[in-house]
Design a protein around this motif. Structure first.
Motif, mmCIF file in Angstrom:
data_model
loop_
_atom_site.group_PDB
_atom_site.id
_atom_site.type_symbol
_atom_site.label_atom_id
_atom_site.label_comp_id
_atom_site.label_asym_id
_atom_site.label_seq_id
_atom_site.Cartn_x
_atom_site.Cartn_y
_atom_site.Cartn_z
ATOM 1 N N VAL A 226 20.427 21.228 1.643
ATOM 2 C CA VAL A 226 19.840 20.380 2.681
ATOM 3 C C VAL A 226 19.472 21.196 3.907
ATOM 4 C CG1 VAL A 226 21.084 18.313 1.929
ATOM 5 C CG2 VAL A 226 22.120 19.809 3.626
ATOM 6 N N ALA A 231 21.320 17.433 6.992
ATOM 7 C CA ALA A 231 22.771 17.512 7.122
ATOM 8 C C ALA A 231 23.270 16.549 8.191
ATOM 9 C CB ALA A 231 23.194 18.934 7.452
ATOM 10 N N TYR A 234 22.505 12.675 6.924
ATOM 11 C CA TYR A 234 23.338 12.160 5.829
ATOM 12 C C TYR A 234 24.791 12.637 5.940
ATOM 13 C CZ TYR A 234 18.772 11.179 3.737
ATOM 14 O OH TYR A 234 17.502 10.729 3.493
ATOM 15 N N LEU A 238 27.610 13.416 2.763
ATOM 16 C CA LEU A 238 27.746 14.777 2.249
ATOM 17 C C LEU A 238 29.209 15.193 2.231
ATOM 18 C CD1 LEU A 238 24.772 16.502 4.112
ATOM 19 C CD2 LEU A 238 24.805 15.551 1.788
ATOM 20 N N CYS A 241 29.998 19.827 3.618
ATOM 21 C CA CYS A 241 28.745 20.484 3.992
ATOM 22 C C CYS A 241 29.038 21.814 4.678
ATOM 23 C CB CYS A 241 27.945 19.573 4.913
ATOM 24 S SG CYS A 241 26.272 20.151 5.243
ATOM 25 N N ALA A 250 26.096 21.173 -0.025
ATOM 26 C CA ALA A 250 27.148 20.150 -0.016
ATOM 27 C C ALA A 250 27.228 19.521 -1.402
ATOM 28 C CB ALA A 250 26.840 19.081 1.031
ATOM 29 N N VAL A 252 27.453 15.676 -3.309
ATOM 30 C CA VAL A 252 27.317 14.224 -3.144
ATOM 31 C C VAL A 252 27.819 13.583 -4.428
ATOM 32 C CG1 VAL A 252 25.403 14.297 -1.517
ATOM 33 C CG2 VAL A 252 24.935 14.286 -3.975
ATOM 34 N N HIS A 274 33.683 23.059 -1.863
ATOM 35 C CA HIS A 274 33.234 21.985 -0.978
ATOM 36 C C HIS A 274 34.327 20.941 -0.747
ATOM 37 C CE1 HIS A 274 29.109 23.190 -0.312
ATOM 38 N NE2 HIS A 274 28.974 23.459 -1.608
#
Length: 283
Positions: A226, A231, A234, A238, A241, A250, A252, A274
């Motif tokens: 992203v 970033a 959203y 995320l 991130c 990130a 999802v 992450h």
């Protein structure tokens, strides 16, 4: 219903600066489980507590449906444990160490032992002192794989090995699983798990975050790249991130943002990194 060769329930261990908290997971016959987490997350403490190498403060342990506390000797004849820090008498030849080890096991398979010596390029006339750290691990594995163990518990078994040796070992793991042997191994080399693991258990700060079939885990998340604007837009969707060479990356959860943020299947390393970043940000 598949047979469970290992069941850990509510395992706890306390140290002044670290606490293993209510660790629970199970492993079925013929499956390979990767046990992942950062250094210091509790992987080694869990494995050693599960084998009574260190004494847990609480918890229930069963192997092959048997209570560990009441059947420890029988169980330990049916399993094998290898630590990346395996130590042997440094000046004794491997042949002498093997002779002593062989005497403890009723079902020692000499043909298998010779096969692994050849596969791992081990020379019995050498001493542990003359072996590299990686070769010492290979020797420990040769012993472990030669007495008919039904369950292998391995603590960072591939960490000292070169890529070719690691690939050979993964092939050995897959062959053993085909024969009904179960394998639990801790590692930080997630590429090895991508090649062979059926299940993944992730521990963080002494607590289990998840224990799932690897396919189910991969289905749960997507990896996305992203921009800074995305970033921010959203941020609440995320997971973990973090900066990348260009923009941000990130996770999802699948089922959301597919149209707004096209992504791809997430690898195990990405998932661990992450999720760990998300936990640190929340903490």
């Amino acid at each position: 219903m598949a047979e469970k060769v290992l069941e850990i329930r509510g395992l706890c261990k306390d140290y002044p600066a670290f606490h293993l908290k209510d660790v629970s997971f199970s492993l079925e016959r013929g499956r390979i489980m990767g046990f992942i987490g950062r250094n210091g997350a509790g992987k080694t403490t869990t494995l050693k507590s599960a084998l009574n190498i260190v004494h847990p403060a609480a918890g229930e342990l069963k192997y092959f449906g048997l209570d560990f506390a009441e059947n420890e000797l029988e169980i330990k004849r049916r399993i094998a444990f290898v630590s990346g820090g395996a130590n042997y008498y440094p000046n004794k030849k491997l042949a002498a160490i093997t002779a002593v080890t062989r005497s403890f096991y009723e079902h020692w398979d000499e043909a298998a032992y010779r096969r692994y010596l050849k596969l791992f390029n081990l020379d019995e006339s050498k001493t542990p002192k003359a072996l590299s750290a990686g070769m010492q691990v290979k020797y420990a594995l040769a012993l472990a794989l030669s007495h008919g163990a039904e369950l292998l518990i391995l603590d960072e078994p591939t960490s000292g090995l070169d890529p070719v040796s690691r690939d050979e070992l993964v092939d050995v793991f897959l062959s053993l699983a085909d024969e009904g042997v179960s394998i639990l191994f801790s590692t930080h080399i997630t590429d090895d798990l991508d090649k062979c693991a059926d299940d993944v258990t992730y521990i963080r700060n002494g607590e289990i975050v998840f224990s799932l079939p690897i396919g189910e885990l991969r289905e749960k998340y997507r990896a996305v790249a992203v921009t800074a604007e995305q970033a921010e837009k959203y941020a609440d969707k995320l997971i973990g991130c973090k900066r990348a060479k260009e923009g941000f990356t990130a996770l999802v959860e699948r089922g959301g943002l597919e149209e707004e943020l096209p992504g791809r299947a997430a690898g195990l390393e990405e998932i661990m990194v992450h999720l760990d970043k998300e936990a640190r940000d929340d903490g």
